[in-house]
Design a protein around this motif. Structure first.
Motif: not given
Length: 209
Positions: A187, A189, A195, A198-199, A202-203
């Motif tokens: 991920v 950063n 951001s 969100r990532k 999502q994962e």
């Protein structure tokens, strides 16, 4: 039917990549988060005399004064062990098994309270313990080198050469997870917490959480 084993998820990555920020995001999302660095600090304090005796001779040989009125000088100790791979290994061989035992105690307690709740292990040296084999997957937080350098300087107030030395010891960090066949999700950063959030979400949603 409830889970019969703790749901463990690893969180790792190099220094100052944003692991603690990622941990706080996932804690808000409902994960139980264990901070291995906090456990490590407690273990270090509990075993300070033993650690001092283990490294006193090497420190004196190198002209490093480890002792202060309040105990071991943490910055001097870090300078000593990060300057020599053998000394770092000696420290890890002593402290990691104790840290791992403490973490298992916390895992069992959290699991007993709420078996269905996923447990996040925020542990930079996760790959050096048996805990990694129990994790369903690893969230590996990474960030640009310059950003990590700025964060480290602000947080630790050490000379850049000391920070770079510490970072250099982590160059093969990711490859160690790869060669352990750990299911590792990188991920990225950057500057934005939004951001990163969100990532991350999502994962973990992809994994059914």
């Amino acid at each position: 039917m409830g889970s019969t084993q703790p749901i463990l998820i690893g969180l790792s990555g190099p220094s100052c990549s944003g692991k603690n920020k990622a941990s706080s995001i996932l804690e808000e999302y409902g994960f139980y988060c264990i901070d291995a660095d906090a456990v490590s600090r407690d273990v270090f304090a509990e075993h300070e005399n033993e650690i001092f005796n283990l490294f006193q001779a090497e420190a004196e040989k190198r002209g490093i004064d480890l002792k202060t009125e309040k105990g071991i000088d943490k910055k001097a100790f870090a300078l000593l062990v990060f300057s020599d791979e053998d000394l770092l290994k000696k420290h890890e061989d002593f402290i990691l098994p104790i840290i791992e035992e403490k973490i298992w105690e916390e895992i069992k307690k959290a699991f007993a309270e709420r078996p269905e709740r996923p447990i996040l292990l925020n542990a930079p040296t996760l790959h050096k313990t048996s805990l990694i084999k129990k994790c369903r997957f690893i969230l590996y937080i990474d960030a640009p080198f310059i950003l990590r350098l700025i964060r480290a300087k602000k947080r630790d107030r050490l000379p850049f050469k000391n920070i770079r030395l510490r970072f250099s010891k982590q160059k093969k960090f990711f490859s160690q997870y790869f060669f352990l066949n750990a299911d590792t999700i990188v991920v990225k950063n950057s500057w934005s917490t939004a951001s990163l959030k969100r990532k991350l979400l999502q994962e973990i949603k992809k994994r059914g959480f």
